[in-house]
Design a protein around this motif. Structure first.
Motif, short mmCIF file in Angstrom:
data_model
loop_
_atom_site.label_atom_id
_atom_site.label_comp_id
_atom_site.label_asym_id
_atom_site.label_seq_id
_atom_site.Cartn_x
_atom_site.Cartn_y
_atom_site.Cartn_z
N GLY A 7 -21.50 -23.88 -61.34
CA GLY A 7 -20.67 -22.87 -60.69
C GLY A 7 -21.30 -21.48 -60.76
O GLY A 7 -21.18 -20.68 -59.82
N ARG B 122 -19.57 -23.76 -56.97
CA ARG B 122 -18.43 -22.99 -57.47
C ARG B 122 -17.23 -23.15 -56.54
O ARG B 122 -16.10 -23.36 -56.99
CB ARG B 122 -18.81 -21.51 -57.60
N ASP C 135 -13.64 -24.88 -57.48
CA ASP C 135 -12.52 -23.94 -57.57
C ASP C 135 -11.45 -24.18 -56.51
O ASP C 135 -10.26 -24.01 -56.76
CB ASP C 135 -13.02 -22.49 -57.46
N LYS D 59 -13.00 -31.52 -56.27
CA LYS D 59 -12.55 -30.80 -57.46
C LYS D 59 -12.02 -31.76 -58.52
O LYS D 59 -12.14 -31.48 -59.73
CB LYS D 59 -11.46 -29.80 -57.06
#
Length: 545
Positions: A49, A56, A60, A66
């Motif tokens: 990230g 990232r 996020d 994710k």
């Protein structure tokens, strides 16, 4: 007291080195797995990230990845992904001229800005004549403005050298046009040559593009001699639009209107004048002597390259089967006209062969070596002064016609030792391969062949009798059709094109050795006797000057 900058940097490096060893070894602290080409790479989400905007965002934002423990990275091959991870953890990666674009693609995909900047800096350092066209294309593709600016500057400063690069031949027309716009105005002759070579590299698809590229040239800046050379190029001569562009440039520059000043041919060797080299003016019908050859030569072949005449092979006299043909060749500089000089021997002795010039190479085809008829061929690399073997023809043949049309070699008819041939074949210099084309309507050997206005002519020869018939090959249609017949049947004659007319010189008819020179004009669609040579000429070679 606080830690120094060096202390803090050392501390950071130790932590990243530990985490890098952890992902490759025990994987105690890893919390993600990247997958490419079936291989798994354990990683730390926080490190990725921090190094990559792409990862990232993935970790996020509410995306499927994710919540996945294993994240596929299909766009980056496994080996390249390993390098990207090494850079993310340690800031270390090997970038070379060969892999810089792969690394840049991966940096672009993963949104590693520092790595992309590193690649761009490296490209700017190594831009050269050899890679500027490729880097320019890459720069345009990835919006690398600094790289495009640098390559444009390199092209402009080294334009003549850039034209010689193989990448130049692979440009599409838009890039070609843009590259031409970058040129300095002091190299129009080189640019014209480059355009012609680019079009002829794939003439079937590019010929229609020539006019637009030709119109970009500042022809008015060229000398009258260069204008005349431009006028002689078939791509210009056969286009009314190009002729008008050229005329407008001539009027603007007050140069004389270009005309084809060539009105001479050189007749070399042959029966009756084995060492003679005589120039004939087709307008005045007058002859003048050049220095004699070093050796008697009959059944030889020849080429004019710039201001130099080359004669190749042949034998001591026309009953060649009683003597061994030559490997040797000779060259005469027309500017000095002092004496003929030896050139390197061919790889194979041969007479009754054919020859053609393509760029800086003289190609020699077939013939006989005194024992057999040959399918073998070779080329003389003029800049490097050496002979190189090329692939054999599909058929052994001698006493055949050999011509060049748009950087391809054509071999027509001939004799294979047992029969006269109607077969014809074409050689592609790029693939080093021969392919059959349409056969002649009438088999023949001892013929002469020339190219006139995009057609190949097969003239006279022998087939159970001496021939006056002529055939014309339409390259685009791959078809032979009958053309106007000669006034006199003949074999063993020579042929060339002077002033957009075909000239046939000498030859044999039965026991008669001929002096007559016939000329063919397309407007009248007829052959007429133009004049006679001083002595009978047969089994000789001729070049237009």
């Amino acid at each position: 007291m606080r830690p120094t900058v060096e202390d803090r940097r050392s501390h950071q490096e130790r932590i990243l080195d530990y985490l890098n060893r952890d992902r490759k070894g025990a994987k105690r602290h890893c919390d993600r797995v990247l997958q490419s080409e079936g291989k798994n790479y354990s990683v730390h989400e926080s490190i990725l990230g921090a190094a990559s905007d792409y990862f990232r965002t993935m970790f996020d934002v509410e995306m499927k990845e994710k919540y996945d423990d294993v994240v596929p990275v299909d766009k980056i091959p496994s080996k390249r992904l390993e390098n990207i991870l090494d850079y993310a953890y340690l800031g270390d990666i090997e970038v070379t001229e060969d892999n810089v674009m792969e690394v840049l693609e991966d940096a672009e995909y993963t949104q590693m800005k520092d790595l992309k900047t590193f690649c761009i800096t490296y490209m700017l350092q190594i831009v050269s004549v050899d890679n500027c066209l490729k880097f320019r294309a890459d720069g345009l593709r990835y919006n690398l403005d600094d790289v495009v600016t640098k390559t444009n500057q390199t092209i402009a400063e080294n334009f003549t050298s850039v034209l010689k690069q193989e990448d130049f031949m692979q440009l599409d027309v838009d890039d070609m046009s843009a590259i031409i716009d970058l040129r300095p105005k002091t190299c129009e002759e080189a640019v014209f040559t480059g355009i012609v070579q680019w079009v002829n590299h794939n003439v079937l698809q590019r010929e229609e593009l020539f006019v637009n590229l030709f119109s970009k040239l500042d022809l008015a800046s060229l000398s009258s001699d260069i204008i005349s050379q431009v006028y002689k190029e078939s791509l210009v001569k056969n286009s009314l639009v190009c002729n008008n562009i050229l005329l407008e440039a001539v009027l603007k520059s007050n140069s004389p209107v270009p005309v084809d000043k060539s009105c001479e041919f050189a007749l070399i060797g042959g029966g009756g004048s084995l060492k003679q080299c005589v120039i004939y003016d087709v307008n005045t019908k007058q002859a003048r002597q050049l220095p004699q050859l070093k050796n008697n030569r009959v059944l030889l072949t020849s080429q004019k390259v710039g201001d130099k005449l080359y004669v190749i092979g042949g034998a001591d006299y026309w009953l060649w089967f009683t003597t061994k043909p030559y490997k040797s060749g000779e060259m005469l500089d027309l500017n000095e006209q002092t004496e003929w000089c030896a050139v390197p021997d061919m790889l194979v002795a041969r007479c009754e062969c054919g020859a053609g010039l393509i760029q800086d190479h003289i190609y020699v085809t077939g013939g006989g070596d005194g024992l057999q008829y040959l399918s073998s061929c070779e080329k003389f690399d003029i800049p490097n002064n050496q002979w190189i073997r090329i692939n054999n023809m599909l058929h052994a043949r001698a006493r055949h016609g050999t011509v060049v049309y748009k950087d391809s070699l054509y071999c027509i008819g001939g004799w294979d030792g047992s029969k006269q041939l109607s077969s014809c074949e074409r050689y592609d210099v790029r693939s080093d391969a021969w392919n059959e084309i349409a056969p002649l309507n009438q088999a023949r050997y001892g013929l002469a062949c020339v190219v006139l206005d995009e057609n190949i002519y097969a003239i006279g020869g022998y087939n159970d009798g001496y021939l006056s018939t002529v055939e014309k090959y339409e390259v685009r249609m791959d078809k032979w059709e009958t053309a106007a017949s000669l006034q006199h049947a003949r074999s063993g004659h020579s042929a060339c094109v002077v002033g957009n007319k075909i000239y046939i010189i000498g030859g044999i008819y039965g026991k008669e050795k001929l002096k007559s020179v016939e000329v063919y004009e397309q407007a009248s669609y007829a052959w007429t006797v133009a004049f006679e040579t001083e002595e009978p000429v047969y089994k000789a070679t001729v070049v237009a000057l």
